[in-house]
Design an enzyme around this catalytic site. Structure first.
Site, mmCIF file in Angstrom:
data_model
loop_
_atom_site.group_PDB
_atom_site.id
_atom_site.type_symbol
_atom_site.label_atom_id
_atom_site.label_comp_id
_atom_site.label_asym_id
_atom_site.label_seq_id
_atom_site.Cartn_x
_atom_site.Cartn_y
_atom_site.Cartn_z
ATOM 1 N N LYS A 1 -15.931 3.819 -27.703
ATOM 2 C CA LYS A 1 -16.640 2.722 -28.297
ATOM 3 C C LYS A 1 -17.443 2.939 -29.393
ATOM 4 O O LYS A 1 -17.533 2.157 -30.407
ATOM 5 C CB LYS A 1 -17.534 2.037 -27.164
ATOM 6 N N ASN A 2 -18.226 4.182 -29.285
ATOM 7 C CA ASN A 2 -19.313 4.174 -30.433
ATOM 8 C C ASN A 2 -18.864 4.875 -31.695
ATOM 9 O O ASN A 2 -19.084 5.077 -32.556
ATOM 10 C CB ASN A 2 -20.614 4.919 -29.614
ATOM 11 N N ARG B 1 -25.304 -4.147 -30.929
ATOM 12 C CA ARG B 1 -26.073 -3.194 -31.506
ATOM 13 C C ARG B 1 -25.408 -2.719 -32.980
ATOM 14 O O ARG B 1 -25.953 -2.753 -34.023
ATOM 15 C CB ARG B 1 -26.482 -2.158 -30.856
ATOM 16 N N CYS C 1 -28.120 -3.702 -25.947
ATOM 17 C CA CYS C 1 -28.848 -3.504 -24.672
ATOM 18 C C CYS C 1 -30.246 -3.336 -24.722
ATOM 19 O O CYS C 1 -30.790 -2.736 -25.778
ATOM 20 C CB CYS C 1 -28.323 -2.200 -24.082
ATOM 21 N N ARG D 1 -35.829 -0.372 -29.950
ATOM 22 C CA ARG D 1 -34.840 -0.119 -30.839
ATOM 23 C C ARG D 1 -35.169 -0.806 -32.183
ATOM 24 O O ARG D 1 -34.489 -1.720 -32.860
ATOM 25 C CB ARG D 1 -33.769 -0.739 -30.354
ATOM 26 N N PRO D 2 -36.176 -0.016 -33.002
ATOM 27 C CA PRO D 2 -36.420 -0.563 -34.375
ATOM 28 C C PRO D 2 -35.365 0.074 -35.337
ATOM 29 O O PRO D 2 -34.445 0.618 -34.967
ATOM 30 C CB PRO D 2 -37.637 0.286 -34.736
ATOM 31 N N ILE D 3 -35.275 -0.850 -36.383
ATOM 32 C CA ILE D 3 -34.231 -0.221 -37.486
ATOM 33 C C ILE D 3 -34.923 0.304 -38.744
ATOM 34 O O ILE D 3 -34.338 0.205 -39.617
ATOM 35 C CB ILE D 3 -33.316 -1.443 -37.739
ATOM 36 N N ASP D 4 -36.266 0.644 -38.606
ATOM 37 C CA ASP D 4 -37.053 1.481 -39.618
ATOM 38 C C ASP D 4 -36.065 2.453 -40.485
ATOM 39 O O ASP D 4 -36.200 2.674 -42.042
ATOM 40 C CB ASP D 4 -38.211 1.646 -39.308
ATOM 41 N N ASP E 1 -26.898 8.136 -22.436
ATOM 42 C CA ASP E 1 -25.696 7.137 -21.962
ATOM 43 C C ASP E 1 -25.218 7.380 -20.651
ATOM 44 O O ASP E 1 -24.600 6.816 -19.771
ATOM 45 C CB ASP E 1 -24.644 6.980 -22.924
ATOM 46 N N ARG F 1 -18.694 -5.288 -22.407
ATOM 47 C CA ARG F 1 -19.088 -5.063 -23.660
ATOM 48 C C ARG F 1 -18.583 -3.435 -24.003
ATOM 49 O O ARG F 1 -18.312 -3.140 -25.177
ATOM 50 C CB ARG F 1 -20.538 -4.947 -23.850
HETATM 51 C C1 UD1 Z 1 -26.452 4.736 -30.232
HETATM 52 C C2 UD1 Z 1 -25.502 4.241 -29.315
HETATM 53 C C3 UD1 Z 1 -25.878 4.057 -27.793
HETATM 54 C C4 UD1 Z 1 -26.456 5.377 -27.596
HETATM 55 C C5 UD1 Z 1 -27.616 5.956 -28.497
HETATM 56 C C6 UD1 Z 1 -28.350 7.226 -28.167
HETATM 57 C C7 UD1 Z 1 -23.856 3.189 -30.836
HETATM 58 C C8 UD1 Z 1 -23.428 1.657 -31.261
HETATM 59 N N1 UD1 Z 1 -24.842 2.985 -29.704
HETATM 60 O O1 UD1 Z 1 -27.383 3.746 -30.235
HETATM 61 O O2 UD1 Z 1 -24.859 3.859 -27.037
HETATM 62 O O3 UD1 Z 1 -27.383 5.152 -26.282
HETATM 63 O O4 UD1 Z 1 -26.856 5.883 -29.853
HETATM 64 O O5 UD1 Z 1 -27.110 8.174 -28.233
HETATM 65 O O6 UD1 Z 1 -23.481 3.982 -31.292
HETATM 66 N N2 UD1 Z 1 -34.729 4.650 -33.717
HETATM 67 C C9 UD1 Z 1 -35.852 4.494 -34.315
HETATM 68 N N3 UD1 Z 1 -35.689 3.712 -35.654
HETATM 69 C C10 UD1 Z 1 -34.494 3.508 -36.070
HETATM 70 C C11 UD1 Z 1 -33.312 3.697 -35.413
HETATM 71 C C12 UD1 Z 1 -33.589 4.491 -34.058
HETATM 72 O O7 UD1 Z 1 -37.131 4.421 -34.032
HETATM 73 O O8 UD1 Z 1 -34.099 2.914 -37.325
HETATM 74 C C13 UD1 Z 1 -34.939 5.380 -32.352
HETATM 75 C C14 UD1 Z 1 -34.495 4.517 -31.182
HETATM 76 O O9 UD1 Z 1 -35.300 3.557 -30.767
HETATM 77 C C15 UD1 Z 1 -34.199 5.625 -30.116
HETATM 78 C C16 UD1 Z 1 -34.110 6.695 -30.904
HETATM 79 O O10 UD1 Z 1 -34.096 6.368 -32.471
HETATM 80 O O11 UD1 Z 1 -35.451 5.925 -29.622
HETATM 81 C C17 UD1 Z 1 -32.415 7.094 -30.706
HETATM 82 O O12 UD1 Z 1 -31.595 5.915 -31.176
HETATM 83 P P1 UD1 Z 1 -30.249 5.944 -32.111
HETATM 84 O O13 UD1 Z 1 -29.533 7.171 -31.828
HETATM 85 O O14 UD1 Z 1 -30.584 5.277 -33.087
HETATM 86 O O15 UD1 Z 1 -29.355 4.761 -31.013
HETATM 87 P P2 UD1 Z 1 -28.573 3.739 -31.414
HETATM 88 O O16 UD1 Z 1 -28.150 3.974 -32.724
HETATM 89 O O17 UD1 Z 1 -29.308 2.390 -31.624
#
Ligand code: UD1
Length: 419
Positions: A22-23, A92, A116, A121-124, A304, A397
């Site tokens: 999936k990912n 996501r 989820c 889950r910020p996107i900064d 996961d 999903r």
């Molecule tokens: C991806 C996977 C998800 C998995 C996760 C961790 C996909 C679609 N989803 O989620 O299944 O659980 O990796 O292996 O591939 N963070 C920030 N700012 C950001 C981005 C992330 O603070 O801009 C933090 C997140 O809150 C978290 C950490 O970074 O604490 C890691 O998250 P991240 O690796 O980004 O997870 P996803 O990519 O959302």
């Protein structure tokens, strides 16, 4: 509302094949926008997240066909830079459309992605990466307007390792002018698969599988055919289900190299298994021993698989600890497991302990997120009595044909649809 009704206990027996990752598939679908023409993705899991992302691409002008796990995306005429706001909120991975539309059209207007509820889950990190490559970001509430005149390569050190931020920035950087360096890049197997896909399209990425990616920008990418790796998390989930049910199952598509930390924990807990040729054969284990797990970025224990693994901890003789280091909302499923009879103490949003062994009993429970849902399914398979799990859509999903696969292994599981 859909739910799963499961009658337990069942001993799982037989063979199951893991679907495509999936990912890995989700970012590839988004990145197909980088090339004009027909991209063909093979071994794509037929899951709700993929169907929703494909629908979003259709809204942008993509012509698609999805049959027998082969997804064709003809992205010759992409006119819109505005992915459907409602659909974006469903998953996501829709965040990956920022990078691909920015590289393709130079602009994107998008709402905050969903997915989820496992933390804030910020996107900064994504946004900072795009700004460093030359983009301008205008945020109004939950809507982002992002534009760029010319993408320019740069040195980017991620604040923390992030899977989708690495992929998002990377897919933009491959078409930026000059060189980009991404430090503290994620190295999960599906990130590596994504990098290989981009390179097949003509990108120049070096250092794949390391935390330091070097990209030399190219002018154009070509559409390609690509076969996606098996899903690491689905493979681990089935292995756990087999061990928990004390059955004998073979999981095909279990790539040993992707699972080092997970396999170490299976050994420590006393699971009985054999590995050969991309498959794991599970045999009944005598006694499960308590094991502590701490989630980490790859190659550490995957976040996961944290929830599914807890089922083994409920059956181990003694106290096991869980330390979820990545997401602060990923222990809530333990309240549901308690309702089934597990002996759980949640100490704080990141830490919990489980005392086993305890029998589990079927009851009415809710799937709070994708991995929590899979966990409750395993719990219900080994539980005495009937369980009803609300939120089947959440599990759909990320797990292809979960009812069919588990039924073929001997589970008594049915889907119920409420009007
Ligand atoms: C991806 C996977 C998800 C998995 C996760 C961790 C996909 C679609 N989803 O989620 O299944 O659980 O990796 O292996 O591939 N963070 C920030 N700012 C950001 C981005 C992330 O603070 O801009 C933090 C997140 O809150 C978290 C950490 O970074 O604490 C890691 O998250 P991240 O690796 O980004 O997870 P996803 O990519 O959302």
């Amino acid at each position: 509302m859909e739910s799963f009704v499961i009658k337990g206990p069942a001993k799982l027996e037989g063979e199951v094949k893991v679907s495509g990752s999936k990912n890995a598939a989700l970012p590839m679908v988004a990145a197909s926008l980088l090339a004009e023409g027909k991209t063909v993705l093979k071994n794509v899991p037929d899951i709700r997240d993929i169907r929703n992302l494909v629908k979003i691409l259709e809204g942008l002008g993509s012509k698609t066909n999805f049959k027998d796990n082969v997804l064709t995306l003809d992205n010759t005429n992409i006119k819109s830079c505005r992915p459907d706001f409602k659909l974006v909120c469903n998953l996501r991975a829709s965040i990956m459309l920022i990078g691909s539309l920015l590289a393709r059209l130079g602009k994107v207007e998008i709402s905050k992605p969903g997915g989820c509820f496992i933390g804030s889950r910020p996107i900064d990190i994504h946004l900072k990466g795009f700004e460093t490559l030359g983009a301008k970001i205008d945020q109004r509430g939950e809507i982002y307007n992002i534009t760029v005149d010319k993408l320019k390569g740069a040195k980017i050190t991620l604040r923390i390792v992030s899977v989708t931020a690495t992929e998002n920035i990377l897919q933009t950087a491959v078409l930026a002018e000059g060189e980009t360096e991404i430090r503290l890049a994620a190295i999960e197997p599906h990130v590596v698969d994504f990098c290989n896909f981009l390179n097949k399209m003509g990108a120049k990425i070096e250092g794949i599988g390391t935390h330091n990616l070097k990209v030399t920008g190219v002018k154009k990418l070509k559409p390609v055919e690509y076969t996606i790796i098996p899903d690491q998390i689905e493979a681990g989930t089935f292995a756990i289900a087999g061990i928990a049910s004390k059955g004998e199952i073979v999981v095909n598509g279990f790539i040993e190299d992707h699972h080092e930390s997970f396999l170490n924990k299976l050994e420590e807990i006393g699971a009985n298994f054999n590995l050969e040729n991309d498959r794991i054969a599970i045999k009944p284990s005598r006694v499960l021993k308590p094991v502590n797990i701490q989630t980490e970025i790859y190659p550490g224990f995957p976040t996961d698989l944290q929830a599914p693994f807890s089922i083994l901890q409920t059956q181990a003789e003694g106290t096991s600890e869980i330390f979820e280091t990545i997401f602060e909302g990923r222990l809530n499923y333990l309240h549901e497991l308690s309702k089934m009879g597990a002996s759980v103490v949640i100490k704080n949003p990141h830490q919990a302990s489980i005392v086993g062994p305890t029998p589990l009993y079927g009851t009415h429970i809710s799937s709070l997120d994708l991995r929590a849902g899979a966990t409750l399914i395993i719990a219900s398979i080994i539980a005495l009595g009937t369980s009803e799990i609300n939120g089947a859509e959440i599990i759909d999903r990320g797990y292809e044909n979960i009812v069919g696969k588990l039924t073929s292994l001997g589970a008594d599981i049915e889907r119920e649809v409420e009007e």
